[in-house]
Design an enzyme around this catalytic site. Structure first.
Site, PDB file in Angstrom:
ATOM      1  N   LYS A  72      38.792  49.248  36.868  1.00 29.68           N
ATOM      2  CA  LYS A  72      38.871  49.193  38.234  1.00 29.68           C
ATOM      3  C   LYS A  72      38.109  49.959  39.178  1.00 29.68           C
ATOM      4  O   LYS A  72      38.155  51.129  38.609  1.00 29.68           O
ATOM      5  CB  LYS A  72      40.268  49.144  38.591  1.00 29.68           C
ATOM      6  CG  LYS A  72      40.702  48.673  39.877  1.00 29.68           C
ATOM      7  CD  LYS A  72      42.175  48.670  40.149  1.00 29.68           C
ATOM      8  CE  LYS A  72      42.696  48.375  41.396  1.00 29.68           C
ATOM      9  NZ  LYS A  72      44.125  48.213  41.795  1.00 29.68           N
ATOM     10  N   SER A 147      46.320  43.971  43.665  1.00 26.16           N
ATOM     11  CA  SER A 147      44.982  44.269  43.874  1.00 26.16           C
ATOM     12  C   SER A 147      43.829  44.674  42.646  1.00 26.16           C
ATOM     13  O   SER A 147      42.872  44.439  43.005  1.00 26.16           O
ATOM     14  CB  SER A 147      44.861  45.625  44.707  1.00 26.16           C
ATOM     15  OG  SER A 147      45.235  46.932  43.841  1.00 26.16           O
ATOM     16  N   SER A 171      50.196  45.992  41.382  1.00 27.25           N
ATOM     17  CA  SER A 171      48.590  45.632  41.402  1.00 27.25           C
ATOM     18  C   SER A 171      48.152  45.425  39.989  1.00 27.25           C
ATOM     19  O   SER A 171      46.992  45.002  39.912  1.00 27.25           O
ATOM     20  CB  SER A 171      47.680  46.574  42.102  1.00 27.25           C
ATOM     21  OG  SER A 171      47.905  46.215  43.416  1.00 27.25           O
TER      22      SER A 171
END
Ligand code: GLN
Length: 474
Positions: A72, A147, A171
């Site tokens: 990420k 997210s 997330s």
């Protein structure tokens, strides 16, 4: 293919590391135009590393040896972009690796790219990225969740074998659920946050997004453990992969189902799916018990006060001087700060900074922040009480299946409300995992969540693997 399958094929000599890297980049080429899972890719570097790793391949190597992994884009990677999905970090390349990245690399993993995400990890749909929305690989008209949108979508679309995400209020778990993959948020303190760009420091944790429970456990046991660079990392023993699963099929857990998670707002297909899971566990000899977590109703308010307060402080550092982007055409230093932040941050990030600054302002601090902290304690105490009776808690991950792109973007509060089942474990610091259980009538994935006592990820993996391998299709 899973980490485990690829590892076994390497050992048998059935496939080479370069071939696996080739396949992943082949999938990226085929699907990335529509999925948009990545912000940056490092294909040449990955191929070079594959060739290097091949020279030393032997059966003693760890599971992650030669495995292509996506990270990420809020996790620092030396000499690779780290944008957090934000314009304000355009061009920023950290001079160091996050501890988790070093641990992956030391174990032979290949970092292939940095994944798309809601800006600064604020969001639940993957639509709040400066780099455009990520799309759900199961149906590109739908959101992949957020997210960690790109990490979940990349794994689901075979654009990576596994990925790292970060979870502040859901997330990792929610996008995993929306994309039909496994996502673990470890206990707060389990995994070093050194090098993770801070959003809500008392909530943030890094964790794996994978195709199987076993793979999640492999990454978990690799990245966990105390780190002198993060004073909030815990000195708790980390179980190794063999210990985690030893005799897992014979263990019978006691599982609590909290009434507060099965209320009216819950989508019927999600409700049925999760209750089916409970039935399957019961048939397998688990004891199922109804429980109550009475302070659940405060969780969303508490989370959005604490997370935004911490964010407003953490995001003060983006001033156009230290990192990335700087606005042009300013006369004074103050004007430079203002223009940089105005142009560099997206709307959702600005909204959170405003909310957090308000909650922390003199005169409102007691009414909002302090009260939120007290309510947070009550939420934790609900769990402490429940875990005296049960070993695991079973709930939905999200009140709805994946929704359409654009459906909620204009209504921030409805998006906030969709975090209702994931923020509780974050506030209480508990480990929680999202596991695929079924699909909606239109073929979109649904996951369920298991939560456990602090530092008992092992039970999540054991129950999860039993479900995945013996109950899911039964
Ligand atoms: N959806 C939640 C939020 O927008 C959680 C985000 C996260 O876990 N990073 O804050």
């Amino acid at each position: 293919m899973t980490i485990k399958e690829i590892h076994e094929s390497y050992i048998k000599g059935e496939i080479s590391i370069s071939e696996v890297v080739d396949r992943v980049f082949e999938n990226i080429k085929n699907r990335e135009n529509e999925i948009n899972a990545y912000i940056s890719l490092y294909e040449d570097e990955a191929r070079e590393r594959a060739v290097d790793l091949e020279k030393n391949l032997n059966p003693e190597k760890p599971y992650l040896y030669g495995i292509p992994i996506a990270v990420k884009d809020n996790i620092s990677t030396k000499d690779m972009d780290t944008t957090c999905g934000s314009r304000i970090l355009l061009g920023y390349r950290p001079p160091y690796n996050a501890t988790v990245v070093n641990r992956l690399l030391e174990n032979g993993a290949i970092i292939i790219g940095k994944t798309n995400m809601d800006e600064f990890a604020m969001g639940s749909s993957g639509e709040h990225s400066y780099f455009g929305p990520t799309r759900n690989p199961h149906n590109i008209d739908y959101v992949p969740g957020g997210s960690s949108s790109g990490s979940a979508a990349a794994v689901a679309a075979d654009e990576a074998v596994a990925a790292l995400g970060s979870d502040t209020g859901g997330s990792i778990r929610q996008p995993a659920s929306f994309c039909g993959v496994v996502g673990l948020k470890p206990t707060y303190g389990r995994v070093s946050r050194y090098g993770l760009v801070a959003f809500g420091s008392s909530l943030d944790q890094i964790g794996p997004i994978t195709k199987s429970i076993f793979d999640a456990a492999v990454i978990f046991s690799t990245i966990s453990g105390i780190d002198p660079k993060d004073s909030t990392s815990a000195d708790a023993p980390v179980p190794d992969i063999n210990e985690i699963f030893q005799g897992y099929e014979d263990q019978k857990y006691k599982v609590g189902i909290p009434d507060e998670y099965f209320t009216e707002g819950l989508h019927p297909e999600v409700k049925d799916g999760v209750l089916q899971v409970a039935k399957k566990f019961e048939k397998a000899g688990y004891e199922i018990e109804r429980i109550s977590l009475p302070h659940t109703e405060y969780a969303i308010s508490v989370y959005y006060i604490i997370a935004t307060s911490e964010a407003s402080s953490n995001l003060a550092r983006y001033d156009g001087v230290r990192y990335g982007f700087r606005a042009r055409d300013f006369r004074t230093l103050d004007e430079m700060y203002k223009k940089t932040r105005t142009e560099g941050f997206g709307d959702e990030v600005k909204r959170r900074i405003l909310l957090g600054t308000f909650a922390l302002s003199a005169g409102y601090y007691d009414a909002y922040y302090l009260n939120a902290q007290k309510a947070r304690r009550l939420i934790r105490q609900d769990f402490d009480r429940a875990f005296k009776k049960v070993d695991l808690i079973l709930t939905p991950v999200s009140p709805t299946p994946p929704f359409k792109i654009g459906e909620k973007i204009t209504d921030p509060v409805s998006l906030y409300l969709s975090d209702v089942f994931t923020v509780t474990a974050s506030l209480a610091g508990l480990p929680a995992i999202s596991i695929p259980c079924c699909k909606t009538s239109s073929g979109l994935p649904i996951g369920f969540q298991l939560m456990a006592r602090p530092f008992d990820e092992k039970s999540l993996f054991r129950a999860g693997r039993l479900f995945e391998e013996h109950l899911k299709d039964g």
